[in-house]
Write a protein that holds these residues in place. Structure first.
Motif, PDB file in Angstrom:
ATOM      1  N   PHE A 123      47.813  62.828  52.519  1.00 41.57           N
ATOM      2  CA  PHE A 123      46.905  63.245  51.453  1.00 41.57           C
ATOM      3  C   PHE A 123      46.782  62.258  50.300  1.00 41.57           C
ATOM      4  CE2 PHE A 123      48.027  67.251  53.545  1.00 41.57           C
ATOM      5  CZ  PHE A 123      46.757  67.668  53.866  1.00 41.57           C
ATOM      6  N   PHE A 124      47.650  61.306  50.207  1.00 39.56           N
ATOM      7  CA  PHE A 124      47.565  60.343  49.102  1.00 39.56           C
ATOM      8  C   PHE A 124      47.472  58.924  49.660  1.00 39.56           C
ATOM      9  CE2 PHE A 124      49.650  63.893  46.971  1.00 39.56           C
ATOM     10  CZ  PHE A 124      48.880  63.991  45.827  1.00 39.56           C
ATOM     11  N   PRO A 125      46.811  58.025  48.936  1.00 36.09           N
ATOM     12  CA  PRO A 125      46.791  56.635  49.397  1.00 36.09           C
ATOM     13  C   PRO A 125      48.214  56.072  49.362  1.00 36.09           C
ATOM     14  CG  PRO A 125      45.743  56.845  47.250  1.00 36.09           C
ATOM     15  CD  PRO A 125      46.017  58.220  47.724  1.00 36.09           C
ATOM     16  N   MET A 126      48.727  55.702  50.515  1.00 35.04           N
ATOM     17  CA  MET A 126      50.155  55.350  50.555  1.00 35.04           C
ATOM     18  C   MET A 126      50.409  53.893  50.198  1.00 35.04           C
ATOM     19  SD  MET A 126      51.266  55.233  54.500  1.00 35.04           S
ATOM     20  CE  MET A 126      52.783  54.431  54.056  1.00 35.04           C
ATOM     21  N   ILE A 127      49.353  53.136  49.982  1.00 31.86           N
ATOM     22  CA  ILE A 127      49.524  51.772  49.478  1.00 31.86           C
ATOM     23  C   ILE A 127      48.727  51.675  48.191  1.00 31.86           C
ATOM     24  CG2 ILE A 127      48.960  49.355  49.914  1.00 31.86           C
ATOM     25  CD1 ILE A 127      49.683  49.767  52.769  1.00 31.86           C
ATOM     26  N   SER A 128      49.281  51.001  47.233  1.00 29.55           N
ATOM     27  CA  SER A 128      48.636  50.918  45.933  1.00 29.55           C
ATOM     28  C   SER A 128      47.422  49.994  46.024  1.00 29.55           C
ATOM     29  CB  SER A 128      49.647  50.387  44.928  1.00 29.55           C
ATOM     30  OG  SER A 128      49.022  50.186  43.707  1.00 29.55           O
ATOM     31  N   MET A 129      46.231  50.601  46.073  1.00 33.80           N
ATOM     32  CA  MET A 129      45.023  49.803  46.308  1.00 33.80           C
ATOM     33  C   MET A 129      44.770  48.831  45.166  1.00 33.80           C
ATOM     34  SD  MET A 129      42.360  52.495  47.963  1.00 33.80           S
ATOM     35  CE  MET A 129      42.822  54.011  47.179  1.00 33.80           C
ATOM     36  N   PHE A 130      44.880  49.335  43.941  1.00 32.81           N
ATOM     37  CA  PHE A 130      44.496  48.460  42.833  1.00 32.81           C
ATOM     38  C   PHE A 130      45.446  47.279  42.705  1.00 32.81           C
ATOM     39  CE2 PHE A 130      47.572  50.853  40.275  1.00 32.81           C
ATOM     40  CZ  PHE A 130      48.016  49.917  39.360  1.00 32.81           C
ATOM     41  N   GLU A 131      46.694  47.477  43.078  1.00 30.01           N
ATOM     42  CA  GLU A 131      47.619  46.341  42.998  1.00 30.01           C
ATOM     43  C   GLU A 131      47.394  45.349  44.131  1.00 30.01           C
ATOM     44  OE1 GLU A 131      51.702  47.194  40.995  1.00 30.01           O
ATOM     45  OE2 GLU A 131      51.129  48.955  42.157  1.00 30.01           O
ATOM     46  N   ILE A 132      47.046  45.887  45.322  1.00 27.28           N
ATOM     47  CA  ILE A 132      46.724  44.996  46.443  1.00 27.28           C
ATOM     48  C   ILE A 132      45.534  44.119  46.066  1.00 27.28           C
ATOM     49  CG2 ILE A 132      45.720  44.948  48.749  1.00 27.28           C
ATOM     50  CD1 ILE A 132      48.560  45.521  48.966  1.00 27.28           C
ATOM     51  N   LYS A 133      44.559  44.723  45.374  1.00 23.15           N
ATOM     52  CA  LYS A 133      43.364  43.960  45.029  1.00 23.15           C
ATOM     53  C   LYS A 133      43.698  42.778  44.110  1.00 23.15           C
ATOM     54  CE  LYS A 133      40.405  47.913  45.734  1.00 23.15           C
ATOM     55  NZ  LYS A 133      39.751  49.088  45.112  1.00 23.15           N
ATOM     56  N   THR A 134      44.783  42.878  43.381  1.00 23.38           N
ATOM     57  CA  THR A 134      45.130  41.753  42.505  1.00 23.38           C
ATOM     58  C   THR A 134      45.845  40.633  43.248  1.00 23.38           C
ATOM     59  OG1 THR A 134      47.250  42.683  41.895  1.00 23.38           O
ATOM     60  CG2 THR A 134      45.403  43.242  40.490  1.00 23.38           C
ATOM     61  N   VAL A 135      46.370  40.896  44.442  1.00 22.71           N
ATOM     62  CA  VAL A 135      47.078  39.809  45.147  1.00 22.71           C
ATOM     63  C   VAL A 135      46.274  39.251  46.304  1.00 22.71           C
ATOM     64  CG1 VAL A 135      49.362  40.632  44.508  1.00 22.71           C
ATOM     65  CG2 VAL A 135      48.379  41.379  46.664  1.00 22.71           C
ATOM     66  N   LEU A 136      45.009  39.680  46.434  1.00 17.11           N
ATOM     67  CA  LEU A 136      44.179  39.117  47.501  1.00 17.11           C
ATOM     68  C   LEU A 136      43.969  37.638  47.248  1.00 17.11           C
ATOM     69  CD1 LEU A 136      41.450  41.859  47.789  1.00 17.11           C
ATOM     70  CD2 LEU A 136      43.313  41.438  49.369  1.00 17.11           C
ATOM     71  N   GLU A 137      43.910  36.879  48.328  1.00 15.20           N
ATOM     72  CA  GLU A 137      43.624  35.452  48.183  1.00 15.20           C
ATOM     73  C   GLU A 137      42.163  35.306  47.819  1.00 15.20           C
ATOM     74  OE1 GLU A 137      45.943  32.743  49.111  1.00 15.20           O
ATOM     75  OE2 GLU A 137      47.260  34.438  48.686  1.00 15.20           O
ATOM     76  N   PRO A 138      41.835  34.625  46.722  1.00 15.24           N
ATOM     77  CA  PRO A 138      40.429  34.511  46.360  1.00 15.24           C
ATOM     78  C   PRO A 138      39.689  33.645  47.374  1.00 15.24           C
ATOM     79  CG  PRO A 138      41.830  33.359  44.789  1.00 15.24           C
ATOM     80  CD  PRO A 138      42.725  33.920  45.832  1.00 15.24           C
ATOM     81  N   THR A 139      38.615  34.165  47.921  1.00 14.81           N
ATOM     82  CA  THR A 139      37.787  33.369  48.836  1.00 14.81           C
ATOM     83  C   THR A 139      36.357  33.410  48.310  1.00 14.81           C
ATOM     84  OG1 THR A 139      37.368  35.267  50.220  1.00 14.81           O
ATOM     85  CG2 THR A 139      39.198  33.864  50.865  1.00 14.81           C
ATOM     86  N   GLU A 140      35.474  32.811  49.080  1.00 19.03           N
ATOM     87  CA  GLU A 140      34.097  32.654  48.604  1.00 19.03           C
ATOM     88  C   GLU A 140      33.453  34.006  48.307  1.00 19.03           C
ATOM     89  OE1 GLU A 140      31.263  31.079  46.943  1.00 19.03           O
ATOM     90  OE2 GLU A 140      33.066  29.965  47.455  1.00 19.03           O
TER      91      GLU A 140
END
Lengths: 172, 469, 375
Positions: free
Chosen positions: B442-459
């Motif tokens: 029932f809950f997002p089990m991975i912290s989405m907003f934090e994952i979004k900050t560690v994505l490798e920046p691409t084009e």
């Protein structure tokens, strides 16, 4: 007083940051920015001051420490002194664990409640509908128009120039 | 005067070489939202139901045991006048320990800016909360009359007022566990709010209403984010000493006594490191299951698993050092009671438990030095389970072997758990996994907003070079 | 940075000058030490032991930081690693001091007198471990292991081989954990030979961690203020160092409290002697002083982020912590030795100051490029 707000919706962090920087250079007051995750470097552009939550946290902790130490001392040494295992009535070394726990408890709760209160977040509060994408993959920049010197058209153009996918205006 | 030149590093030496991306599959923020919300937005799979029903069955066994024990009395347990603490306190210490890795991952790694934590912190924190719930239940049922549990709190009463005994380590537990539960819950929930808002904005109908209520009207404003990050850092800074204090306080239940084998000065940090060790064992077990069942292999990568293995080897070695120190000092102290206690622990009636403990905690994790073991997920999974078993036995060894043979030989006794005690232990695992599976559902089990900050920046997304300059 | 040659020459001349001053100070320390051996041998050896423990602790702290850095991959601290490396390079000097310590066994340790041991069953039991020969052999083994594994650790850092770094760090930590636990019993805990505490190695470790980080901080702030390493030692790095100092100060207090509270609470005669000597009578005044100096003051001071980010203030706090570490060692080492009052005199301060000057001399030597290349 009514203000006219210009909203630009972007799909890239960099686009929003560039638009925000241009607003800053042209001294256009940025009301806020909305993003799916914290944007680093945006605070000075909007003019957000350093949060004073640290002070709240410290005061909460201080209150917890004082209350716990005083209460343990008062109950054990003043209100009803009891000899437990030959320990002194004022057993400071044995009072420290609870004093520490209470310090952390009140400091933590104070910080959390201060965050919610200051950011006006509460259970059941409605979120603004028009900014929905900002919890997913969109970035919104809201700029206030305080004088008539800036034409709405120009604002719209500036947003699109920086890659905005949508731009609109609304009245506050 | 300048003396600096000699210590300057050449530029190429100053920066470590780049490492593989944390998140695989070249994701954009939209992909992250979709991938992580997927498991909670579709119907549950057969695997989830199988796990959930098994956990529920175990929980039912536990509920039966507890009910029977409440109706009949503590005599339904295998405790006796010498061994007054058995399974219940073993389970209590075990579960508190499990919780520690969650706080460590979310708080300590946040302070040390270890970015690999972002994939696992949410579920590790949830694990902490559920483990603390399981832990808290055992002292409660150990009271025998849990309806009087409120006596542990210092409230004004008509008995004098007679206050609680602040010098008792058992009362310290009440405050330590209470604070730990509260702060962990607050930290976890605050971390959840932005993601609840994400789920809210994708949902419709009743689901939207529920998540709308739970997400506190979050809109991702920069002003809020600014305070939010500060609050998270502060809570992390508080949680770090808190987590150390909790197991230290639990250790004082033993260390402040005069029982040889319990009373030793190193016990507080020794318990803390053991807790971290067992907690990481449990995180590893859960993550290996979760990434398979929930299909999150891109987010919980081998790099995450290797990092956790490293922690496991490191803490396991410290646990081994603590065992050695205890033995050496027991001999060095020259105290007959100390020496007897450790002789008995190793070679006495329950000596088998000691050797299980050493094999599981000290020897097994060292296998991770071998590349072949480290590269096999099955082997890692097996080791993580072995560590859990070993750490359960550690508490059992400390509690039972020390009590079995106390200062008065005429009171020496054995101890064997009853069916009711076993049922309660199984039940606590049932409760833990029931709660955890419901959380995954029932809950997002991975912290989405934090994952979004560690994505490798691409084009296609994220910050481009010009924007960041 | 140092583009033209004159600056470099100036720098090395100035450095040589500082080092000359330090070696003279160390010489004075040695002189006081020699005179002290005639006048008040126990107190003098006590001061020597304090200096020796201080020195070894700092050298080991350097290696410890390196090992932890490699294992945890703490990238923010990577560019700073030459400082702990320089600290570690002083280890051979510490080894020489250790060999000198063997000459002081009889003045320092009660267990070294066979007449005392024979009449005391507990010491007789412990004499398997606590005897002059064993003490000396173990001391040589400890240093041999530390120097050997420490050199490997520094050498792999130049190679850039990640796997080798992890391996070297692991071996060092393993050996360190065992040897440091035993060495702290040998050198300091056995001053009170009847007493024992499983916490003792951690008690020593918390002290050297704090003092070691304080030395790193002082060096880095000094370099920063002289204009170098500005790109590397940013204000954020200062902030991080401050936070780490805060954490280690808290850790020191935690270990101090745990050992004390558990012994105070249980109150059994095997253990209380240690604290009766230190917490009752004339030595008792140092208990709150020690807690204030090593915990309360740095803890409160480092809570302010403005102070953490200010190099000058941060360096002052670090210097304060170094004084605090000397005090902490004094409380652990001096009470069982000759003096009955907590007043350090020339015989304690002389050898301690001399050895610290020697440490600073070796540290600066370790920072010179030629020496680095030779490691």
């Amino acid at each position: 007083m009514q203000r006219r707000l210009h909203v630009g919706m972007f799909e890239r962090e960099g686009d929003l940051m560039r638009a925000a920087r241009e607003c800053r250079e042209r001294s256009l007051p940025i009301v806020d920015a909305y993003s799916p995750y914290p944007l680093h470097g945006i605070d000075p552009l909007i003019g957000i001051a350093r949060s004073r939550l640290t002070l709240v946290c410290f005061l909460g902790g201080l209150a917890g420490l004082t209350i716990a130490l005083f209460f343990q001392y008062w109950t054990s040494a003043l209100d009803w002194p009891t000899n437990v295992g030959g320990k002194p009535y004022d057993s400071l070394p044995a009072f420290l664990p609870i004093a520490f726990e209470m310090t952390v408890l009140l400091a933590g709760l104070a910080t959390a409640f201060a965050l919610l209160a200051r950011s006006r977040l509460w259970p059941g509060k409605r979120a603004p509908k028009e900014l929905r994408g900002t919890t997913d993959n969109r970035y919104a920049l809201v700029v206030a128009e305080e004088s008539a010197e800036l034409a709405p058209r120009e604002m719209h153009d500036m947003f699109t120039r920086h890659g905005a996918v949508e731009a609109w205006e609304e009245l506050e | 005067m300048t003396i600096e030149a000699p210590v300057l590093l050449p530029a190429d030496e100053a920066a470590p070489p780049p490492r593989p991306a944390l998140i695989q599959g070249d994701k954009s923020p939209a992909d992250v939202t979709r991938d992580i919300c997927k498991p909670i937005e579709r119907r549950a799979g057969a695997l989830w139901w199988a796990g959930f029903l098994t956990a529920l069955a175990a929980l039912a066994f536990g509920i039966w045991s507890v009910t029977y024990q409440f109706m009949t009395g503590i005599g339904t347990w295998g405790l006796n006048r010498t061994v007054g603490w058995g399974f219940a306190i073993t389970n209590f210490v075990f579960w508190v320990g499990i919780g520690h890795a969650g706080t460590l991952i979310s708080a300590v790694l946040l302070l040390f800016r270890q970015k690999w934590r972002t994939s696992i912190n949410r579920s590790a924190e949830a694990m902490t909360i559920f483990a603390v719930i399981c832990a808290g239940l055992f002292p409660l049922i150990h009271m025998g009359r849990p309806w009087l549990a409120y006596w542990v709190f210092p409230y004004p009463n008509f008995r004098g007022p007679l206050w609680v005994n602040w010098r008792s380590a058992l009362l310290w537990d009440v405050f330590a566990i209470g604070t730990y539960f509260t702060i962990s819950l607050v930290f976890w929930y605050i971390g959840l709010i932005p993601d609840l808002a994400t789920v809210r904005d994708r949902a419709s109908g009743l689901r939207k209403k529920i998540f709308g209520f739970l997400s506190f009207g979050w809109d991702g404003s920069a002003r809020t984010w600014s305070r939010y990050e500060m609050a998270c850092m502060l809570l992390a800074a508080l949680a770090t000493p808190l987590v150390v204090s909790v197991h230290s306080v639990v250790s004082t239940d033993f260390a402040t006594s005069v029982v040889p084998g319990w009373h030793t000065t190193v016990l507080p940090p020794y318990f803390v490191i053991g807790a971290v060790f067992s907690g990481f064992g449990m995180v590893l077990t859960l993550m290996l299951i979760a990434r398979k069942v929930m299909g999150l292999e891109d987010y919980i990568t081998r790099r995450h698993i290797h990092a956790m293995c490293k922690v496991l080897v490191f803490t396991g070695s410290i646990v081994g050092l603590a065992y050695t120190t205890e033995l050496f000092v027991a001999w060095y102290s020259g105290s007959a009671y100390e020496r007897f206690a450790f002789n008995n622990r190793m070679f006495g009636a329950a000596g088998w438990a000691y050797w299980i403990m050493v094999a599981c905690n000290v020897v097994a994790p060292q296998l991770l030095w071998l590349r072949r073991v480290r590269n096999s997920l099955v082997a890692i999974f097996a080791i993580s389970i072995v560590v859990n078993i070993g750490m359960w036995f550690e508490r059992f060894v400390i509690i039972v072997t020390s009590l079995q043979r106390d200062y008065l030989p005429s009171t020496w006794a054995g101890y064997a758990p009853s069916l009711v005690e076993c049922g309660e232990m199984v039940g606590s695992f049932g409760l833990f996994f029931t709660l955890f599976l419901l959380f995954c559902r029932f809950f997002p089990m991975i912290s989405m907003f934090e994952i979004k900050t560690v994505l490798e920046p691409t084009e296609g997304h994220g910050a481009d070079s010009e924007g960041e300059a | 940075m140092m583009a033209d040659g004159t600056d470099v020459r100036d720098a090395s001349t100035a450095l040589a000058g500082t080092r000359q001053g330090l070696i003279v100070a160390a010489g004075f320390g040695a002189l006081v030490f020699l005179i002290g051996l005639m006048v008040a041998p126990e107190r003098t050896w006590g001061g020597y032991l304090m200096g020796f423990s201080y020195f070894v602790g700092l050298a080991l702290a350097g290696l410890l930081f390196l090992a932890v850095l490699y294992l945890a991959r703490g990238e923010w601290a990577f560019p700073l690693r030459r400082v702990p490396e320089a600290m570690a390079s002083t280890l051979p000097v510490a080894a020489v001091l250790g060999l000198v310590l063997i000459a002081g066994i009889h003045s320092l340790y009660e267990w070294s007198h066979s007449s005392v041991v024979e009449s005391d069953p507990l010491l007789t039991h412990k004499s398997t471990w606590l005897n002059g020969f064993g003490f000396s052999v173990r001391l040589v083994i400890y240093f041999a292991l530390w120097i050997w594994l420490g050199r490997r650790l520094v050498r792999v850092s130049r190679s850039g081989d990640r796997a080798a770094e992890v391996r070297a760090a692991s071996w060092f930590l393993l050996a360190f954990a065992l040897t440091f636990s035993l060495a702290s019993i040998d050198w300091v805990q056995s001053l009170d030979p009847h007493w024992f505490s499983t916490m003792f190695a951690l008690r020593m470790l918390s002290g050297i961690g704090l003092a070691g980080l304080a030395v790193c901080t002082i060096v880095l702030v000094t370099l920063r203020r002289r204009g170098a390493m500005r790109e590397v030692v940013t204000r954020d790095i200062l902030d991080d160092l401050g936070k780490l100092l805060l954490a280690l100060s808290l850790f020191w207090a935690y270990i101090w409290y745990c050992q004390y509270m558990i012994i105070w609470y249980t109150d059994i005669p095997e253990e209380t002697g240690y604290y009766i000597l230190r917490h009752r009578g004339p030595w008792a005044v140092l208990v709150p002083v020690n807690l204030i100096v090593n915990f309360a003051v740095p803890f409160l001071a480092l809570m302010l982020s403005a102070w953490r980010r200010n190099g000058v203030i941060l360096r002052r706090i670090a210097v304060w912590l170094l004084v605090g570490h000397a005090l902490d060692l004094y409380v652990m080492i001096a009470p069982p030795l000759a003096t009955s009052r907590p007043v350090p005199g020339l015989w304690e301060v002389g050898p301690l100051a001399g050895i610290l000057a020697l440490f600073a001399w070796s540290l600066l030597g370790g920072m010179q490029p030629r020496k680095q290349a030779a490691v």
